[in-house]
Structure formats: structure tokens, C-alpha cells
Scaffold this active site. Structure first.
Site, PDB file in Angstrom:
ATOM      1  N   SER A 137       0.858  -1.178   0.000  1.00  0.00           N
ATOM      2  CA  SER A 137       0.000   0.000   0.000  1.00  0.00           C
ATOM      3  C   SER A 137       0.890   1.222   0.000  1.00  0.00           C
ATOM      4  CB  SER A 137      -0.861   0.014   1.253  1.00  0.00           C
ATOM      5  OG  SER A 137      -0.014   0.228   2.362  1.00  0.00           O
ATOM      6  N   LYS A 138       0.239   2.372   0.056  1.00  0.00           N
ATOM      7  CA  LYS A 138       1.007   3.621   0.035  1.00  0.00           C
ATOM      8  C   LYS A 138       1.969   3.689   1.214  1.00  0.00           C
ATOM      9  CE  LYS A 138      -2.191   6.270  -2.626  1.00  0.00           C
ATOM     10  NZ  LYS A 138      -3.578   5.895  -2.524  1.00  0.00           N
ATOM     11  N   ARG A 139       1.660   2.958   2.255  1.00  0.00           N
ATOM     12  CA  ARG A 139       2.533   3.004   3.427  1.00  0.00           C
ATOM     13  C   ARG A 139       3.872   2.319   3.154  1.00  0.00           C
ATOM     14  NH1 ARG A 139      -0.911   0.030   6.787  1.00  0.00           N
ATOM     15  NH2 ARG A 139      -2.499   0.373   5.229  1.00  0.00           N
TER      16      ARG A 139
END
Ligand code: GLU
Length: 596
Positions: free
Chosen positions: A293-295
């Protein structure tokens, strides 16, 4: 609407694929086509597409999907299309479309047809094809394979809640499927808000997949929405209509879409169309098996760009996440340029999630080494990496200034002095010479991974060394410093470190500025350096000269080739360093005398 309380089928699942829960309890029958003919390349040109939604930016997962599709088209002499799936108007990200073109081009992909280049089956942006979807939905309405649904959002919500309370799948109860064609047409003509739903026969058609074999969904296909209340098509509908009209032969996409594919096949069947061949490739997951994910630090392409990864290194890296060249494809090197990738491409993918690794650094180094040795590529590489390196240096210079002359303790792990003189074209502290950076690249380009890593490794070839750094680094050598000697074959048998630096200074001072070349330095100081060593009980002579020289020149224990580093720094800066090292050595020796 009493029948509202009998709920079957999913509500409002028109955009998102079904949950992973359903996916994980799905049946996969048949073996993936590992050796069968389907896993080889098709014998006719494939038409493939990358169909992103501009609701976010390109990330390594989507780049990988695009690359697989691109390679299949190129490997078979077919076409690769770019289609923008912008039907979810509420989630559009304003600059996503422009960034998409920019990122894909940066990565080295090009498309034969697409929103920006046009093509025979355009437009290639779904929001410009609403009339086409409408006509196709009307066709299904007329055949009785679709119906208008007038249920209000509130009613649908009530249905959903009730189904969940009763532990049933919250699927639509087909209430509006019983409305007569005449009434339905009349209500629509009166302007009553509605969507259009597919009329399912409550079966789930099997999906033939190149990765998963035959996939049978455990849940029937519901009466899913094909045209939303805003008159935009749903992903499922537009995707099927477009893949058919654009003559797509192969769809390679993320495995999260596999659970939606029975709906797609049901639509192909309803239209009497032949579905394309599907290959659902494993999702990229992190070390904790979580979907990227963006994380995840390096999710979006922009973060890879900032780290100056070479586009070809990134492509090589993502290609090998869940795919590898065949064992019988001759040379099995993992390092591939675009032509190698096209040549070696086949349709055998890893089944199941793919954990990302850190081989990107390996590919970066390998491609850098390759490009730096090829003149044509070298200029392209320098043009793409130098600006990032300059701007990273600029940031450190700024931090250094703000810290009143002292550099950051943070990222680089050390305090830095001013820029070394040859790195300053003017006397300004804030401009770094591009020629100097090019020369630094010539020297050590093959070890480049990211600007920060590169600066860390070469920090003292960019900045002056603060004096205490010498003392600090000397501590590592403490056990040998009192056992130093110069082999008797050399005339000066000095033992003290400060004496070694003085001798070195003498030799170097003797080289005229104009003769400050690798060859001259080597022949002048080589024999002396080689004769420096220390003794121990096990061995009468341990070579220590090159470690000594590295400490003198870069106050470090490791780094790029030493004599070329001295050439890069220039005579002045090198002599400054020898003197600084000498002072650090004398200070230490004085302290020794004092304490003994
Ligand atoms: N628009 C979909 C996405 O962004 C495309 C999926 C597909 O390739 O069918 O993932």
C-alpha cells in the site's frame, strides 16, 4: 415493497471486486497451465491493454501489470493499448492522468493506441464512451438480459443491513426484475432515477485462467449493476464492452480481479462474445504478507524516481516479481534490457501472492555498470542521475548552513565540512560543479544505488573532512599503531604514524601540479605505501600501507579506488588532508607521551 426483505446477491458491488474472504474460499479446479500449450506465447499477434483508473498514481504493482501486457504484445508482434478507466468520477485524482503518461514514459513503456495517441478503436478514455455503453446496455435491456432497478439508496441500504443481520451475503433481491418492460420504460421516461442491472441466471460461469486453471466461484453471479444512476457504466460493464470492441486477446491483471471475472464471463456470454484469455497474476505483498500500500516505502513510482533508480533497473526488478525466464531459454541471466525481456517473455507466472524483495539494488548496480561502460547509454544515465545527486547535495548544504557551519548528523551519519575545492566551480559554497559530479561518477558510478547511499559512501570526496573525524577514525586502528614499521628494504624506517604522514607529504609535494596523474602518484608513493606494515606474534609483517593511505586521504576504512580518488580531489586538497592526518597523528602521539 415487501419482497425487499428477501435479499439475495450483492448490493452495490459494482466497482470494487468481491472481498478477499470470498476469494480465499474459492475453488480452483484444474492445474495451472504450467507446461500446457496455453502457457507458451500465442502464435498470432496479441492485443493487450493496461487499463488503469486515474484514482491514484502508478506504483510498482501496476507498473508490473503494464509491463507484462507490454511484453506479451511486443513478443508476439501485436499491439499494446492504454485505456483510461475513469468511470468512478467521485474518486478521480486531478493530476493522475498526466502523471500516468509521464510515469509510464519515464519507465520506458510506449503504447500503440491510447487516449493521447488515438487509434482505430478509440476513444480510449471511458468517460468519452458513454454512448457506446448506453447502446450496449440497451441491447441487453431489449433482450431481457438486463433490467432497470428503481430501488432507492435507502431501500438498498435497508436490504443490506437486514441481510448482514441474518448472516447472508448482502446481494440484491432482484425485486425490480419483476417490473414489466412497459412499466420500466414508462418510469424511466418519467425521469425516475434508476440504475441498470444485469439479469443473472444465478449461476457462476467457470473462468479459464492461464495462471489458475479453471476457476469456479463458490457464489452465483448476482444481478450486479452495469449502468449506475449517474449513467456511467460500472467497471465490469465498461471493461467487458471495451475489451471486446478493442479486440483485446489477452488480459493480464492482478489476481484481485479473478473473483470479478465470472461476472465478466457472464456478460461475454450474454452478448455472445468470445472472452479474451485471462492471466491473473499474484499480488505483491510485503514481508508481513500484507498487500502493498502507500505506506510501503517505495510504493509509488515517484519514490523510486527520487531515489534515482534507472528505469530499466526498475522494469527488470518488477518483471522478476512472480515471473522468471524459462530454464531452456539459453542464457538465463536475470539482468535484462528491454530486448532481452521481449525475447524471453512467456506466459508462465507464479501462482499466489508474491513477496517483494530488495533485489532492486542488485539490478540498479548491474544496469549502472552496464550503462556506464556503453558510451551511448552513459550520457542518458548521467542525465537522469546527476540532477538528483545535485539536489541531494543541495539539501545537505542547506542543512549544514542552518546548523551554523556544521553538517547534519542525521542522514549522512557524520558532520560535514565545506564542499571540497574542485567541487566548487565558483567560490560559492552552494553550487556544486557538474563536471566534478561527472568525474565522481566515472570513479564510483557502479556503486550507485540512491543519492543518499552514494553520498554516504563518498562523503569525503564531496565535502572537506572536519579534523576530529581523523582522530575518531584512528581509534579503529589503535591496536596496530604502536607496532608500525617500514620494511628495511626502504631507506626510511620510520615507525611513528606522524612520521609516515610526513614522508608521504614529502613524496606528494614533489609531484608537480601538472603531473598529478594516477600513473605518477602510483609510481611515486607505491613502493613506500607497500612497505608500511605492522608486526604481530603470528606474522612478522602485515600490510597496512593502503589502509594508512585510505585513512589519510578519506578518513575512512572503505571507499572507491584510492589513487583515482586523489586525482579527483586534486593536489591541493590531498595535501591539506595529509597535513590534517599528520596533525591528528601528532596529537595522539603527544597524548601517549603524556600518559606514559
Ligand atoms: N481499472 C482496473 C484497475 O485499475 C483495471 C482492471 C483490469 O485490468 O481489468 O485495476
Amino acid at each position: 415493497m415487501s419482497s425487499l426483505y428477501v435479499i439475495r446477491g450483492t448490493l452495490c458491488r459494482q466497482v470494487l471486486p468481491q472481498s478477499r474472504r470470498i476469494f480465499s474460499r474459492s475453488n480452483f479446479s484444474g492445474r495451472p497451465a504450467r507446461t500446457g500449450p496455453t502457457s507458451l506465447l500465442p502464435s498470432t499477434p496479441a492485443r493487450t491493454r493496461f487499463a488503469p483508473s486515474p484514482t491514484g498514481y502508478v506504483h510498482i504493482g501496476s507498473l508490473r501489470t503494464a509491463l507484462f501486457n507490454y511484453l506479451l504484445a511486443k513478443a508476439t508482434g501485436g499491439q499494446f493499448l492504454l485505456r483510461l478507466e475513469d468511470t468512478d468520477q467521485k474518486r478521480l485524482v486531478p493530476d493522475a492522468e498526466d502523471k500516468l503518461y509521464e510515469d509510464l514514459k519515464w519507465a520506458g513503456l510506449s503504447w500503440d493506441e491510447g487516449p493521447d495517441v488515438g487509434g482505430p478503436y478509440g476513444p480510449y478514455k471511458q468517460s468519452s464512451r458513454l454512448q457506446t455503453y448506453k447502446e450496449h446496455a440497451n441491447q441487453l435491456l431489449e433482450n431481457g438480459q438486463a433490467y432497470r432497478c428503481f430501488c432507492t439508496l435507502k431501500e438498498l441500504d435497508t436490504m443490506k443491513k437486514l441481510a448482514l443481520d441474518e448472516s447472508r451475503d448482502p446481494v440484491y433481491n432482484k425485486a425490480c426484475s419483476h417490473i414489466s418492460a412497459e412499466e420500466s420504460a414508462q418510469r424511466a421516461a418519467n425521469g425516475e432515477a434508476h440504475c441498470i442491472r444485469f439479469k443473472s441466471d444465478s449461476k457462476a460461469p467457470p473462468v479459464q485462467d492461464l495462471v489458475y486453471g479453471t476457476y469456479k466461484s463458490p457464489v452465483p453471479v448476482d444481478d450486479f449493476i452495469i449502468i449506475k444512476r449517474d449513467e456511467f457504466p460500472t467497471y465490469h460493464f465498461a471493461n467487458v464492452v471495451d475489451d471486446h470492441l478493442m479486440k483485446i486477446t489477452h488480459v493480464i491483471r492482478g489476481a484481485e480481479w479473478l473473483v470479478s471475472t465470472p461476472r465478466h464471463v457472464a456478460l461475454y456470454d450474454a452478448f455472445g462474445w468470445e472472452p479474451p484469455q485471462f492471466a491473473h497474476v499474484g499480488l505483491l505483498v510485503d514481508q508481513n504478507k500484507q498487500k502493498l500500500s502507500k505506506r510501503f516505502g517505495s510504493f509509488n513510482l515517484s519514490s523510486w524516481k527520487e531515489k534515482s533508480i534507472l528505469p530499466i533497473a526498475l522494469l527488470n526488478y518488477v518483471l522478476l516479481l512472480g515471473w522468471s525466464p524459462s530454464r531452456n531459454s539459453g542464457e538465463r541471466s536475470e539482468i535484462m534490457n528491454m530486448n532481452d525481456m521481449i525475447e524471453k517473455f512467456h506466459l508462465r507466472f507464479t501462482k499466489g501472492d508474491v513477496t517483494v524483495n530488495s533485489k532492486n539494488e542488485f539490478f540498479q548496480k548491474a544496469h549502472l555498470r552496464k550503462s556506464l561502460s556503453e558510451t551511448g547509454d552513459k550520457e542518458t544515465v548521467l542525465a537522469s542521475l546527476l540532477p538528483n545527486l545535485s539536489s541531494a547535495i543541495g539539501q545537505y548544504l542547506k542543512i549544514r548552513e542552518e546548523n551554523e557551519g556544521w553538517g547534519p548528523d542525521g542522514d549522512l551519519g557524520v558532520r560535514i565540512g565545506g564542499l571540497v575545492r574542485p567541487a566548487r566551480p565558483t567560490n560559492s559554497e552552494s553550487v556544486v560543479s557538474q563536471n566534478y559530479l561527472r568525474a565522481l561518477f566515472e570513479l564510483d558510478g557502479q556503486s550507485y544505488t540512491t543519492p543518499t547511499e552514494y553520498l554516504k559512501r563518498n562523503v569525503w570526496l564531496v565535502w572537506q573532512i572536519p579534523p576530529n573525524e581523523y582522530e575518531y577514525r584512528l581509534r579503529e586502528y589503535e591496536p596496530v599503531l604502536d607496532k608500525l614499521f617500514v620494511q628495511p628494504s626502504v631507506e626510511e624506517p620510520e615507525r611513528k604514524l606522524s612520521e609516515l604522514t610526513t614522508t608521504l607529504l614529502g613524496y606528494l609535494q614533489g609531484i608537480p601540479e601538472t603531473d598529478w596523474t594516477e600513473k605518477n602518484i602510483k609510481s611515486t608513493i607505491g613502493p613506500f605505501i607497500k612497505s608500511i606494515g605492522y608486526y604481530s606474534e603470528e606474522k612478522p609483517f602485515h600490510h597496512w600501507g593502503w589502509k594508512f593511505l585510505r585513512w589519510v586521504v578519506t578518513a575512512s576504512a572503505a571507499g572507491p579506488a584510492l589513487i583515482p580518488s586523489m586525482v579527483l580531489l586534486g593536489k591541493d586538497e590531498t595535501l591539506v588532508r595529509v597535513r590534517q592526518a599528520g596533525l591528528a597523528a601528532s596529537d595522539r602521539e603527544e597524548e601517549e607521551c603524556y600518559y606514559h
